[in-house]
Design an enzyme around this catalytic site. Structure first.
Site, PDB file in Angstrom:
ATOM      1  N   ASP A  66       0.830  -1.213   0.000  1.00  0.00           N
ATOM      2  CA  ASP A  66       0.000   0.000   0.000  1.00  0.00           C
ATOM      3  C   ASP A  66       0.863   1.261   0.000  1.00  0.00           C
ATOM      4  O   ASP A  66       1.988   1.259   0.507  1.00  0.00           O
ATOM      5  CB  ASP A  66      -0.918  -0.023   1.229  1.00  0.00           C
ATOM      6  N   GLY A  67       0.314   2.323  -0.560  1.00  0.00           N
ATOM      7  CA  GLY A  67       0.979   3.631  -0.487  1.00  0.00           C
ATOM      8  C   GLY A  67       1.487   4.174  -1.818  1.00  0.00           C
ATOM      9  O   GLY A  67       2.145   5.216  -1.846  1.00  0.00           O
ATOM     10  N   ASN A  86     -11.046  -2.812  -5.013  1.00  0.00           N
ATOM     11  CA  ASN A  86     -10.331  -1.826  -5.839  1.00  0.00           C
ATOM     12  C   ASN A  86     -11.012  -1.575  -7.196  1.00  0.00           C
ATOM     13  O   ASN A  86     -10.721  -0.579  -7.861  1.00  0.00           O
ATOM     14  CB  ASN A  86      -8.860  -2.223  -6.055  1.00  0.00           C
TER      15      ASN A  86
HETATM   16  C1  IPE Z   1      -5.332  -2.686   0.134  1.00  0.00           C
HETATM   17  O1  IPE Z   1      -5.083  -1.342  -0.085  1.00  0.00           O
HETATM   18  C2  IPE Z   1      -5.313  -3.432  -1.166  1.00  0.00           C
HETATM   19  C3  IPE Z   1      -4.020  -3.537  -1.820  1.00  0.00           C
HETATM   20  C4  IPE Z   1      -2.885  -3.093  -1.388  1.00  0.00           C
HETATM   21  C5  IPE Z   1      -4.045  -4.254  -3.063  1.00  0.00           C
HETATM   22  P1  IPE Z   1      -6.252  -0.276  -0.205  1.00  0.00           P
HETATM   23  O2  IPE Z   1      -5.587   1.039  -0.415  1.00  0.00           O
HETATM   24  O3  IPE Z   1      -7.226  -0.714  -1.229  1.00  0.00           O
HETATM   25  O4  IPE Z   1      -6.936  -0.369   1.229  1.00  0.00           O
HETATM   26  P2  IPE Z   1      -7.822   0.674   2.035  1.00  0.00           P
HETATM   27  O5  IPE Z   1      -8.877   1.188   1.086  1.00  0.00           O
HETATM   28  O6  IPE Z   1      -6.896   1.767   2.504  1.00  0.00           O
HETATM   29  O7  IPE Z   1      -8.365  -0.104   3.188  1.00  0.00           O
HETATM   30  C1  IPE Z   2      -1.721   0.296  -3.270  1.00  0.00           C
HETATM   31  O1  IPE Z   2      -1.546   1.663  -3.342  1.00  0.00           O
HETATM   32  C2  IPE Z   2      -2.047  -0.315  -4.608  1.00  0.00           C
HETATM   33  C3  IPE Z   2      -3.449  -0.720  -4.728  1.00  0.00           C
HETATM   34  C4  IPE Z   2      -4.328  -0.700  -3.787  1.00  0.00           C
HETATM   35  C5  IPE Z   2      -3.879  -1.190  -6.031  1.00  0.00           C
HETATM   36  P1  IPE Z   2      -2.753   2.698  -3.252  1.00  0.00           P
HETATM   37  O2  IPE Z   2      -3.193   3.037  -4.629  1.00  0.00           O
HETATM   38  O3  IPE Z   2      -3.816   2.215  -2.351  1.00  0.00           O
HETATM   39  O4  IPE Z   2      -1.986   3.913  -2.602  1.00  0.00           O
HETATM   40  P2  IPE Z   2      -2.548   4.946  -1.538  1.00  0.00           P
HETATM   41  O5  IPE Z   2      -3.038   4.161  -0.377  1.00  0.00           O
HETATM   42  O6  IPE Z   2      -3.641   5.702  -2.230  1.00  0.00           O
HETATM   43  O7  IPE Z   2      -1.360   5.782  -1.201  1.00  0.00           O
HETATM   44 MG    MG Z   3      -4.175   2.445  -0.361  1.00  0.00          MG
END
Ligand code: IPE
Ligand code: IPE
Ligand code: MG
Length: 232
Positions: A16-17, A64
């Site tokens: 994540d991030g 997602n």
């Molecule tokens: C969790 O991250 C899913 C993945 C890393 C693939 P999200 O960014 O979707 O999770 P939430 O929405 O912060 O819980």
């Molecule tokens: C994780 O990064 C990847 C997926 C969930 C597909 P994010 O897209 O959730 O990144 P943040 O949480 O918005 O920074």
């Molecule tokens: Mg995220």
């Protein structure tokens, strides 16, 4: 289950991030995902070099799909590109690929690519890399219940071992260490059943920045945990 926790056998990561990584740099979110996809190779290499046998990466959740269409398309494109670019490397490194999650909502061409990568690497033995894409733990559990019913398994025969064998992770041990990058402290529908006794490690480091140094920190932290599994 054993009390020896010098090295986790199975590491699972919520990557994540990416979005925040891009935002910090004034870039579009897609650039964060691109940097995140690029990071997968070095993380896979680092864990394989350490001797970890199973690595599960959460790349795309069932939730997602609710993101803007443009971002979803970008993520599907990145997965496709990563398979094209990385499969041969993984194969040369004796890494076996597998997928957990729903295959049927992915574009047909992508599904074929995933299947081909899995078939190519099926006999590899150094490490299993399990990609969670269109994965949600609740959907996985509901799907297991449906299949148990379809198979007419008698009520008395359903136990934890049988139930586990109907999950996508069938045959692989539960994660010993579950890492989430990006600072949130939640599971976001990842491996709810399998993580019953996983050691949880949360780091504020954003996924594209999660490299060897961060991996060593997580493994060191893991070594200091005392796993009791409910015993004394
Ligand atoms: C969790 O991250 C899913 C993945 C890393 C693939 P999200 O960014 O979707 O999770 P939430 O929405 O912060 O819980
Ligand atoms: C994780 O990064 C990847 C997926 C969930 C597909 P994010 O897209 O959730 O990144 P943040 O949480 O918005 O920074
Ligand atoms: Mg995220």
């Amino acid at each position: 289950m054993s009390g020896d926790n010098s090295l986790p056998c199975h590491v699972a990561i919520i990557m994540d991030g990416n979005g925040r990584w891009a935002k910090q740099r004034g870039l579009p979110r897609f650039e964060g995902h691109r940097a995140g996809a690029k990071n997968v190779r070095r993380v896979v290499k680092a864990f394989a070099d350490c001797g970890v046998k199973y690595l599960t990466l959460f790349a795309f959740s069932t939730e997602n799909w609710g993101r803007p269409q443009e971002e979803v398309t970008g993520l599907l494109h990145l997965l496709s590109q990563s398979i094209d670019e990385e499969t041969q490397h993984f194969h040369q490194d004796n890494i076996k690929l597998m997928h957990i999650g729903k295959p049927d909502r992915l574009p047909l061409e992508l599904r074929r690519k995933v299947e081909a990568a899995i078939a190519l690497t099926k006999d590899n033995s150094r490490m299993t890399l399990c990609l969670a894409f269109d994965y949600g733990s609740r959907a996985e559990i509901v799907n297991a219940v449906r299949r148990i019913k379809e198979d007419d398994v008698s009520t008395g025969d359903i136990d934890e071992v049988v139930f586990s064998s109907y999950l996508g992770t069938q045959g692989i041990p539960d994660p010993d260490l579950l890492i989430r990058t990006g600072g949130e402290m939640r599971l976001s529908n990842f491996l709810l059943w399998q993580a019953a006794y996983s050691e949880l490690y949360f780091t504020p480091v954003l996924w594209p920045d999660f490299g060897k140094k961060e991996i060593d920190k997580a493994l060191l932290d893991y070594r200091q945990r005392q796993r009791r599994f409910g015993s004394l």
